[in-house]
Design an enzyme around this catalytic site. Structure first.
Site, PDB file in Angstrom:
ATOM      1  N   HIS A  56       5.377  -4.598  -5.301  1.00 28.25           N
ATOM      2  CA  HIS A  56       5.945  -3.732  -4.269  1.00 28.25           C
ATOM      3  C   HIS A  56       5.944  -2.285  -4.766  1.00 28.25           C
ATOM      4  CE1 HIS A  56       7.607  -6.730  -1.413  1.00 28.25           C
ATOM      5  NE2 HIS A  56       7.664  -7.500  -2.489  1.00 28.25           N
ATOM      6  N   CYS A 107       2.248  -7.420  -1.190  1.00 23.97           N
ATOM      7  CA  CYS A 107       2.881  -8.708  -1.469  1.00 23.97           C
ATOM      8  C   CYS A 107       2.239  -9.801  -0.593  1.00 23.97           C
ATOM      9  CB  CYS A 107       4.393  -8.623  -1.313  1.00 23.97           C
ATOM     10  SG  CYS A 107       5.265 -10.001  -2.117  1.00 23.97           S
ATOM     11  N   GLU A 123       6.975   0.334  -3.220  1.00 18.60           N
ATOM     12  CA  GLU A 123       8.202   1.016  -2.789  1.00 18.60           C
ATOM     13  C   GLU A 123       9.408   0.650  -3.648  1.00 18.60           C
ATOM     14  OE1 GLU A 123       8.635  -2.935  -0.770  1.00 18.60           O
ATOM     15  OE2 GLU A 123       6.989  -1.624  -1.394  1.00 18.60           O
TER      16      GLU A 123
END
Length: 220
Positions: A201, A90, A203
């Site tokens: 992202h 990011c 995750e």
């Protein structure tokens, strides 16, 4: 099947702790994938780790200030100079460019690992928030097995062009650039020798994000 480290091997991954948001989900996913994870900004640990994960949320210039406070630019540069893996995510990806047009009372330059300026997305609705597909180049190791999957984005700024050509110690291998679109095409990920980055992202991207991180861990 998820890739990941070789059986019996737990690569040490440092998640750079410089005050950039909640990174606990990153730590948990990397641990679940078999890495030994340290959340730290200790220079010795950053340089010794098998891989470095550079997170980033919020304002570009605030993130660069946070990186500077823990000597992040020097540590990242030293790792890359030695061919040691770094993953920026990011704003951690945006920081790798030269600068950003994002407003700030205290503007700062980027790390300059890649040429270019991070710009506001020219879309009717920003931030770009949600799941999007990506256009993956042939030969990508990062996206192996998830080329057709969606990934989770939350951002208003991005690199809208790519000008770097093979040069320097990694000149034999051209950077692999993955694109997405929101108002205009933008750089969604880069694979450039030891430096890898994603605008989305991993995750927060479910099974696809886990597979992508496992692919990255398999290269460190």
């Amino acid at each position: 099947m998820t890739a990941g480290p070789a059986p019996g091997r737990r690569p040490v991954v440092v998640v750079l702790d410089y005050g950039s948001g909640n990174v606990r989900s990153v730590v948990r996913m990397l641990e679940r994938l078999g890495a030994a994870v340290e959340l730290t900004a200790d220079p010795a640990r950053v340089l010794a780790a098998d891989a470095l994960y550079v997170p980033g949320v919020g304002n570009f210039h605030a993130c660069l200030a946070g990186l500077a406070a823990v000597d992040g630019p020097r540590l990242i540069d030293r790792r890359l100079a030695g061919g040691r893996p770094v993953l920026g995510v990011c704003v951690g990806m945006q920081a790798m460019f030269e600068s950003s047009t994002e407003p700030s009372p205290a503007p700062r330059p980027g790390l300059g690992e890649w040429p270019g300026v991070v710009q506001r997305l020219p879309a009717a609705v920003v931030p770009h928030m949600g799941w999007s597909t990506v256009q993956v180049p042939a030969g990508s190791r990062l996206f192996a097995g998830v080329e057709d999957q969606r990934f989770y984005f939350v951002h208003s700024f991005a690199a809208l062009d790519w000008t770097l050509r093979p040069h320097g110690p990694f000149e034999a291998v051209a950077p692999l650039v993955t694109w997405a679109e929101h108002g205009a095409p933008f750089v969604a990920a880069v694979e450039n020798g030891p430096l890898t980055a994603t605008q989305f992202h991993p995750e927060k991207s479910g099974d696809a994000g886990a597979r992508l991180l496992a692919n990255w861990l398999a290269t460190v």
